[in-house]
Design an enzyme around this catalytic site. Structure first.
Site, mmCIF file in Angstrom:
data_model
loop_
_atom_site.group_PDB
_atom_site.id
_atom_site.type_symbol
_atom_site.label_atom_id
_atom_site.label_comp_id
_atom_site.label_asym_id
_atom_site.label_seq_id
_atom_site.Cartn_x
_atom_site.Cartn_y
_atom_site.Cartn_z
ATOM 1 N N HIS A 9 0.868 -1.189 0.000
ATOM 2 C CA HIS A 9 0.000 0.000 0.000
ATOM 3 C C HIS A 9 0.895 1.225 0.000
ATOM 4 C CE1 HIS A 9 -3.840 2.073 1.747
ATOM 5 N NE2 HIS A 9 -3.159 2.868 0.926
ATOM 6 N N HIS A 11 1.525 4.749 -2.589
ATOM 7 C CA HIS A 11 1.173 5.545 -3.781
ATOM 8 C C HIS A 11 2.448 6.203 -4.289
ATOM 9 C CE1 HIS A 11 -3.226 5.360 -2.832
ATOM 10 N NE2 HIS A 11 -2.756 5.188 -1.613
ATOM 11 N N HIS A 189 -9.346 0.802 -1.672
ATOM 12 C CA HIS A 189 -9.380 1.475 -0.374
ATOM 13 C C HIS A 189 -10.818 1.394 0.127
ATOM 14 C CE1 HIS A 189 -5.606 3.141 -1.685
ATOM 15 N NE2 HIS A 189 -5.506 3.981 -0.680
ATOM 16 N N GLU A 192 -11.343 3.469 5.439
ATOM 17 C CA GLU A 192 -10.330 4.396 5.968
ATOM 18 C C GLU A 192 -11.118 5.495 6.683
ATOM 19 O OE1 GLU A 192 -8.149 6.577 2.943
ATOM 20 O OE2 GLU A 192 -6.619 7.255 4.374
ATOM 21 N N ASP A 270 1.622 4.002 2.672
ATOM 22 C CA ASP A 270 0.639 4.877 2.024
ATOM 23 C C ASP A 270 1.299 6.004 1.221
ATOM 24 O OD1 ASP A 270 -1.950 5.358 1.319
ATOM 25 O OD2 ASP A 270 -2.603 6.168 3.235
ATOM 26 N N ASP A 271 1.563 7.142 1.868
ATOM 27 C CA ASP A 271 2.181 8.293 1.194
ATOM 28 C C ASP A 271 3.330 8.783 2.072
ATOM 29 O OD1 ASP A 271 0.084 8.897 -1.064
ATOM 30 O OD2 ASP A 271 -1.071 8.556 0.766
HETATM 31 N N1 HPA Z 1 -6.432 7.456 0.703
HETATM 32 C C1 HPA Z 1 -7.130 7.637 -0.411
HETATM 33 N N2 HPA Z 1 -6.574 8.050 -1.542
HETATM 34 C C2 HPA Z 1 -5.266 8.281 -1.571
HETATM 35 C C3 HPA Z 1 -4.500 8.104 -0.452
HETATM 36 C C4 HPA Z 1 -5.111 7.676 0.748
HETATM 37 O O1 HPA Z 1 -4.497 7.518 1.819
HETATM 38 N N3 HPA Z 1 -3.229 8.425 -0.818
HETATM 39 C C5 HPA Z 1 -3.250 8.745 -2.111
HETATM 40 N N4 HPA Z 1 -4.488 8.667 -2.583
HETATM 41 ZN ZN ZN Z 2 -3.708 4.730 0.176
#
Ligand code: HPA
Ligand code: ZN
Length: 333
Positions: A9, A11, A189, A192, A270-271
């Site tokens: 996971h 991006h 996703h 969240e 994630d990011d």
């Molecule tokens: N959630 C949803 N979309 C996203 C995320 C995330 O954490 N990071 C990049 N796009």
């Molecule tokens: Zn994500």
């Protein structure tokens, strides 16, 4: 020896570090609303998912060429190797680049070349997953998916990301049917910021193979029972959850509860350029907070490998390395 893990996971656009953003902006003649590093860094204070996405989408205006995609992918792999990543399933957002006039060939080509180069240099194997925006119409996702397949772009699967609330998975049923019919892996996703019902829809309507995030499943005991019974992978991103205020603090994160419930949880970043760290930092945060034993750390690593789209014998080989790490117990191999 580093604990060997699979990063499932992540991006690509979320690995763009502030320094790289400013360098690429200057190189590509792109003007951002925050011209200095200091001003840019001031933007990294998020109140929810949307506040992060607004910054994230603005910053990726600096990516213009195939070489840019190549460069940021390779930079990520270099950093991932240091974090113990042995296999990555990398997300990218095709719509974010197409709407800026960049061709799919440049985006996918640049990323794939770098993934192959990274495999030789760092020994990290890879899959590539195109994530569609849930805030955009499903027709846009469908058109791009058809093009990806018709033109033979080298992707292994599709995902679903961006703003979650108000955009239930049900909207993307046909897109996911089409992807599965064409042999692509499918993830989404869900849970969240969105309710447990979105996780149920992702399972029943999109027939996903993994749920990205999924932490809100705990609000629905029947769903938890099902996720445990199916051993459905949940790719949890602890630093992201804290920075986007899905949970108040790391102490409030439900990771331990999820593990104790028997959910198939793995840890991801994630990011990382936005949320304060790569996979090693995410592991360090939960190890510190929850005093995870080496055995528990090994469970998280094995879960990541077993939840990946690697084939056998690659999965067993990596799991054997986790066992080796566990048996090394403090000794340097
Ligand atoms: N959630 C949803 N979309 C996203 C995320 C995330 O954490 N990071 C990049 N796009
Ligand atoms: Zn994500």
């Amino acid at each position: 020896m580093k604990l060997p893990v699979a990063e499932l996971h992540i991006h690509l656009e979320g690995t763009l570090e502030p320094e790289a953003i400013l360098r690429l902006a200057a190189q590509n003649g792109v003007t951002l609303p925050w011209p200095s590093l200091e001003q840019l860094r001031e933007q990294y204070d998020f109140s929810n998912l949307q506040s992060f996405l607004d910054l994230f989408y603005t910053n990726l205006a600096v990516l213009r060429t195939r070489a840019d995609f190549h460069e940021i992918t390779l930079a990520y792999l270099r950093r991932a190797e240091a974090a113990g990543v042995r296999h990555v399933e990398l997300f990218f957002d095709p719509q974010a680049h197409l709407e800026r006039g960049i061709g799919l060939g440049e985006v996918v080509g640049g990323i794939r070349e770098a993934l192959h180069e990274g495999e030789k240099r760092f020994g990290i194997t890879h899959k590539l997953i195109a994530c569609f925006w849930r805030h955009a119409p499903a027709a846009s996702a469908m058109e791009i998916l058809r093009t990806l397949i018709a033109e033979g772009h080298d992707v292994d699967g599709i995902g679903l990301d961006s703003s979650e609330l108000g955009y239930p998975p049900a909207l993307f049923r046909e897109v996911f049917d089409y992807a599965r019919d064409h042999g692509l892996h499918v993830v989404a996703h869900a849970g969240e910021e969105g309710p447990p019902e979105y996780i149920v829809q992702a399972l029943d309507l999109l027939k996903v193979e993994r749920i990205d995030h999924g932490i809100r499943c705990l609000e629905d005991p029947t769903l938890v029972e099902r996720l445990v019974a199916e051993q459905m992978p949940l790719t949890v991103c602890p630093l992201s959850n804290v920075r986007l205020r899905t949970v108040d603090t790391m102490a409030d994160h439900p990771l331990r509860q999820m593990l104790e419930a028997g959910l198939k949880v793995s840890i991801h970043s994630d990011d990382p350029a936005y949320f304060g760290g790569y996979l090693d930092a995410n592991f360090a945060a939960v190890i510190g907070q929850f005093e995870l034993s080496r055995e528990e750390q090994a469970v998280l690593a094995r879960n990541s490998i077993e939840s990946s789209f690697l084939e056998e014998p690659a999965k067993s080989r990596l799991c054997a390395e986790v066992d080796l790490w566990l048996s090394a117990e403090g000794r340097d191999l």
